[in-house]
Write a protein that holds these residues in place. Structure first.
Motif, PDB file in Angstrom:
ATOM      1  N   UNK A  27      38.925 -11.910  52.129  1.00 45.28           N
ATOM      2  CA  UNK A  27      39.482 -12.001  53.481  1.00 45.28           C
ATOM      3  C   UNK A  27      38.417 -12.189  54.558  1.00 45.28           C
ATOM      4  N   UNK A  28      37.314 -11.462  54.482  1.00 43.02           N
ATOM      5  CA  UNK A  28      36.295 -11.521  55.539  1.00 43.02           C
ATOM      6  C   UNK A  28      35.398 -12.751  55.443  1.00 43.02           C
ATOM      7  N   UNK A  29      35.033 -13.130  54.236  1.00 40.82           N
ATOM      8  CA  UNK A  29      34.083 -14.226  54.056  1.00 40.82           C
ATOM      9  C   UNK A  29      34.757 -15.561  53.784  1.00 40.82           C
ATOM     10  N   UNK A  30      36.043 -15.547  53.495  1.00 42.68           N
ATOM     11  CA  UNK A  30      36.771 -16.788  53.283  1.00 42.68           C
ATOM     12  C   UNK A  30      36.533 -17.445  51.941  1.00 42.68           C
TER      13      UNK A  30
END
Length: 101
Positions: A27-30
Motif C-alpha cells: 500500500x505505501x510503496x505501490x
C-alpha cells in the motif's frame, strides 16, 4: 490445531500440503510481490486427542498416513501407540526436508 481443538492430523505429507502464490500490492510503496501461502488438506482422518489412559488402551489399532512421513518412533512401536505431537512434528520436518532438498 493440536492445542486449540485437541485433534491430530495423522497424515502430514507432501501430498497433503498445497502451496500457492498470491500477488500482493504494497500500500505505501505501490510495489507488488508474490506471497506464498500454504494449506494443509485431507482432514477427514483426524483423531481426537485423549488424556485418559483407559481410553487410549481401548482404541482400535490403526495405521494411518504416508509411510515416508511416519515418525521413526511410531513405526518402531509397530503402530501400537497413539500418535503424539512429536510424531506430527517429525512428519512435518520430513516433508520440509523434501521441499528444501
Amino acid at each position: 490445531v493440536y492445542s486449540t481443538y485437541k485433534i491430530t492430523h495423522l497424515d502430514i505429507s507432501a501430498g497433503n500440503v498445497l502451496v500457492f502464490p498470491a500477488l500482493t500490492r504494497h500500500e505505501n510503496k505501490g510495489g507488488k510481490w508474490v506471497k506464498w501461502n500454504g494449506l494443509l488438506t485431507d482432514w477427514e482422518l483426524v483423531k481426537c486427542i485423549v488424556d485418559d489412559a483407559a481410553q487410549v488402551m481401548t482404541r482400535q489399532l490403526e495405521r494411518t498416513g504416508t509411510w515416508q512421513s511416519m515418525s521413526a518412533a511410531y513405526v518402531a512401536a509397530n503402530w501400537t501407540r497413539p500418535i503424539e505431537m512429536a510424531d506430527e512434528l517429525e512428519s512435518f520436518h520430513v516433508m520440509l526436508f523434501y521441499v528444501v532438498r
